[in-house]
Scaffold this active site. Structure first.
Site, PDB file in Angstrom:
ATOM      1  N   SER A   1      -3.691   6.808 -40.565  1.00  0.00           N
ATOM      2  CA  SER A   1      -2.608   7.788 -40.405  1.00  0.00           C
ATOM      3  C   SER A   1      -1.954   8.114 -41.747  1.00  0.00           C
ATOM      4  O   SER A   1      -1.970   7.320 -42.691  1.00  0.00           O
ATOM      5  CB  SER A   1      -1.555   7.234 -39.452  1.00  0.00           C
ATOM      6  OG  SER A   1      -0.823   6.217 -40.096  1.00  0.00           O
TER       7      SER A   1
ATOM      8  N   ASN B   1     -11.685   4.318 -34.977  1.00  0.00           N
ATOM      9  CA  ASN B   1     -12.428   5.375 -34.265  1.00  0.00           C
ATOM     10  C   ASN B   1     -13.927   5.384 -34.587  1.00  0.00           C
ATOM     11  O   ASN B   1     -14.740   5.787 -33.756  1.00  0.00           O
ATOM     12  CB  ASN B   1     -11.790   6.755 -34.489  1.00  0.00           C
ATOM     13  CG  ASN B   1     -11.697   7.152 -35.935  1.00  0.00           C
ATOM     14  OD1 ASN B   1     -11.905   6.339 -36.833  1.00  0.00           O
ATOM     15  ND2 ASN B   1     -11.377   8.409 -36.166  1.00  0.00           N
TER      16      ASN B   1
ATOM     17  N   GLU C   1      -7.917   8.868 -46.757  1.00  0.00           N
ATOM     18  CA  GLU C   1      -8.450   9.858 -45.806  1.00  0.00           C
ATOM     19  C   GLU C   1      -7.525   9.779 -44.595  1.00  0.00           C
ATOM     20  O   GLU C   1      -7.634   8.869 -43.789  1.00  0.00           O
ATOM     21  CB  GLU C   1      -9.903   9.495 -45.489  1.00  0.00           C
ATOM     22  CG  GLU C   1     -10.705  10.653 -45.004  1.00  0.00           C
ATOM     23  CD  GLU C   1     -10.754  10.689 -43.494  1.00  0.00           C
ATOM     24  OE1 GLU C   1      -9.832  11.322 -42.909  1.00  0.00           O
ATOM     25  OE2 GLU C   1     -11.681  10.117 -42.917  1.00  0.00           O
TER      26      GLU C   1
ATOM     27  N   GLU D   1     -15.375  11.080 -49.752  1.00  0.00           N
ATOM     28  CA  GLU D   1     -16.394  10.109 -49.351  1.00  0.00           C
ATOM     29  C   GLU D   1     -17.704  10.846 -49.096  1.00  0.00           C
ATOM     30  O   GLU D   1     -17.686  11.936 -48.526  1.00  0.00           O
ATOM     31  CB  GLU D   1     -15.947   9.369 -48.088  1.00  0.00           C
ATOM     32  CG  GLU D   1     -14.700   8.537 -48.365  1.00  0.00           C
ATOM     33  CD  GLU D   1     -14.291   7.644 -47.207  1.00  0.00           C
ATOM     34  OE1 GLU D   1     -14.412   8.054 -46.046  1.00  0.00           O
ATOM     35  OE2 GLU D   1     -13.835   6.518 -47.485  1.00  0.00           O
TER      36      GLU D   1
ATOM     37  N   CYS E   1     -10.327  12.395 -36.979  1.00  0.00           N
ATOM     38  CA  CYS E   1      -9.344  13.116 -37.818  1.00  0.00           C
ATOM     39  C   CYS E   1      -9.718  14.581 -37.968  1.00  0.00           C
ATOM     40  O   CYS E   1      -8.866  15.391 -38.324  1.00  0.00           O
ATOM     41  CB  CYS E   1      -9.300  12.516 -39.212  1.00  0.00           C
ATOM     42  SG  CYS E   1      -8.939  10.791 -39.223  1.00  0.00           S
TER      43      CYS E   1
HETATM   44  C1  SIN Z   1     -12.594  10.426 -39.153  1.00  0.00           C
HETATM   45  O1  SIN Z   1     -12.247  10.774 -38.062  1.00  0.00           O
HETATM   46  O2  SIN Z   1     -11.818   9.793 -39.886  1.00  0.00           O
HETATM   47  C2  SIN Z   1     -13.969  10.694 -39.728  1.00  0.00           C
HETATM   48  C3  SIN Z   1     -14.710  11.705 -38.981  1.00  0.00           C
HETATM   49  C4  SIN Z   1     -16.082  11.975 -39.508  1.00  0.00           C
HETATM   50  O3  SIN Z   1     -16.641  11.239 -40.323  1.00  0.00           O
HETATM   51  O4  SIN Z   1     -16.649  12.988 -39.086  1.00  0.00           O
END
Ligand code: SIN
Length: 506
Positions: free
Chosen positions: A252, A172, A273, A485, A307
């Site tokens: 996932s 993503n 994550e 992170e 996510c």
């Molecule tokens: C993610 O969707 O894993 C990260 C999203 C983000 O860094 O804002």
């Protein structure tokens, strides 16, 4: 085979317009050299806007993964022995290269991932910010001098790099996720073996090419690509190998748990994550226009494929209808189309599996009593001319028995749940195995502190819909994983503590 094969170029394959065509890499990068996979097998990379292949990359297996580990293990003693200043300067130089090639990187992201060019440019800046941040943090891997409790002894705690790190990244954010794993690893003095998602390897390969150009020595970063079919075998080499001391993974929850189980034999450190199921709560005392705007930014970023995207939207009864109407107009104004078209707000989903999942959630919700406000179907027309476009969707009167309440939809769907009291909505928001992000909008300062204290998540937006930044600790709790992170904490996962006690000091 160092050149890209353009299998079916088409008008939306933005990478055909790169200023530096050599940034499109197809081989693995191991020990400072671009090499073919042992199998001599390749797989195709497609543009989600058309589902047409435009490049091919190495389909690596365990032999390639092992060669990457050999190189990273051999490079570790020298890399950890460099001064913090040297590591910092190389990261700064990598940051500079990323910015110099930002437009090409954005085009690669848009070509293989599908997000709009504007979003892809934003992702380059976002990913680069982590490299810049950790170039500075490299100088601050501080330990502690401890007060001695006994005469004649001195005690201290040093922080040292954990060793070889395996970074496994999602599709993503093809640039930002790998940047925010490799940069802290290198800053801490670790070396890296990496595998980007099978759908989006090109950006990661280009990023590593720029790292090499920035002077990062051979063996410090090694990267292999692999198809969905080959990935388990390739990655399992890292899981079993005691020389790999840490896994950092974004993806996932099911895969995260698999990695934790399968790497247990060598007791590796893990940063996971994982999936989310973010609640977004709108209290009646909130600024409703701001809440709609925040939801639009958070939800439709990357076509709903993050996510931390709001997955369940709870709106208090008194403002429910007004919220539905304002949201409907905002959603219907979104322009859906390919990355190559200027003004695109929302691109295609990543692949057919993603479309099928989103559609299943929508159909399940409607079958269980949700009202379709807008969207609710795949789109294919002259502009959105490909199989993976899904209309931005709003569903009203959602309820807890629907699939989309329990699973991450990972697409452009907003289900609206109605609630009455603060106590009720906090309980409903927390009634999930996940704990990544939550958002709430309210005008009441006392409520802010109450609700913020009760929501079970690692990341929170208060009157704000997009919250991640390089200066903030990003990560979840519960089934959303562990580790952080970004921020000063982002280095911790790559460092281990060595306590030293010196006696006989008189
Ligand atoms: C993610 O969707 O894993 C990260 C999203 C983000 O860094 O804002």
């Amino acid at each position: 085979m160092n050149s890209v094969t353009h299998i079916a170029p088409d008008q939306d394959s933005l990478c055909l317009d790169l200023q530096r065509g050599d940034l499109v890499c197809s081989q693995n990068y191991i020990n400072g050299a671009w090499v073919d996979p042992y199998s001599k097998r390749w797989y195709e990379v497609s543009n989600p806007a058309t589902d047409l292949a435009f490049a091919r990359v190495a389909d690596s297996g365990p032999d390639d993964a092992r060669a990457a580990t050999d190189a990273a293990a051999a490079a570790f003693p020298d890399w950890r022995a460099r001064t913090a200043r040297e590591r910092s300067q190389m990261l700064q130089s990598w940051h500079g290269r990323i910015l110099e090639n930002a437009e090409d990187l954005a085009r690669l992201i848009a070509s293989e991932q599908g997000k709009s060019l504007a979003e892809a440019r934003g992702e380059v800046a976002y990913g680069a910010s982590y490299v810049e941040w950790f170039a500075a943090e490299a100088l601050r891997c501080n330990g502690d001098i401890l007060p001695s409790l006994m005469p004649g002894r001195r005690q201290m705690a040093m922080r040292e790099p954990v060793g070889v790190v395996a970074a496994i990244t999602p599709w993503n954010f093809p640039l930002a996720m790998i940047a925010r794993k490799i940069a802290p690893a290198l800053a801490a003095g670790c070396t890296v073996v990496a595998k980007p998602a099978e759908d989006t390897p090109l950006t990661a390969l280009a990023l590593v090419k720029l790292a090499a150009e920035a002077g990062i020595p051979a063996g410090v970063i090694n990267i292999i690509s692999a198809s969905r079919e080959q990935t388990p075998e390739a990655v399992s080499s890292w899981l079993q190998d005691a020389r790999v001391r840490k896994i950092t993974f974004t993806g996932s929850t099911a895969v995260g748990k698999y990695l934790a189980r399968e790497s247990a034999g060598t007791l590796k450190r893990l940063s996971l994550e994982l999936g989310g199921n973010a609640p977004f709560i709108v209290f009646a005392d909130a600024d409703i226009d701001a809440a709609v705007a925040g939801l639009m930014r958070g939800k439709f970023r990357n076509s709903g494929q993050t996510c931390v995207c709001p997955n369940r939207v709870y709106v208090q009864s008194g403002v429910y209808q007004r919220f539905v109407e304002k949201l409907q107009s905002a959603v219907e104004a979104l322009r859906i189309g390919p990355a190559s078209r200027s003004g695109t707000d929302i691109g295609p989903l990543i692949n057919a599996r993603a479309v099928a999942k989103v559609d299943a959630h929508v159909h399940d919700a409607i079958a269980r009593g949700a009202t379709l406000v807008t969207g609710g179907k795949s789109v294919q027309n002259e502009v959105a001319n490909g199989p993976f476009y899904y209309a931005p969707t709003v569903l009203a009167e959602a309820s807890e028995d629907m699939m989309l309440c329990h699973e991450e939809t990972f697409g452009p769907v907003i289900p609206l749940f109605r609630f009455d009291t603060e106590e009720e909505v906090v309980a409903r928001a927390n009634a999930t195995a996940f704990g990544l992000a939550a958002y709430f909008y309210t005008g009441d300062p006392a409520r802010i502190w109450r609700v913020a204290g009760l929501l079970e998540v690692g990341v929170m937006g208060i009157n704000e819909g997009v919250v991640a930044s390089e200066a903030a600790p990003f990560g979840g709790i519960k089934d959303s994983g562990y580790g952080r992170e970004g921020s000063q904490q982002g280095l911790d996962d790559y460092l281990q503590t060595k306590y030293m006690c010196q006696g006989e000091l008189g």
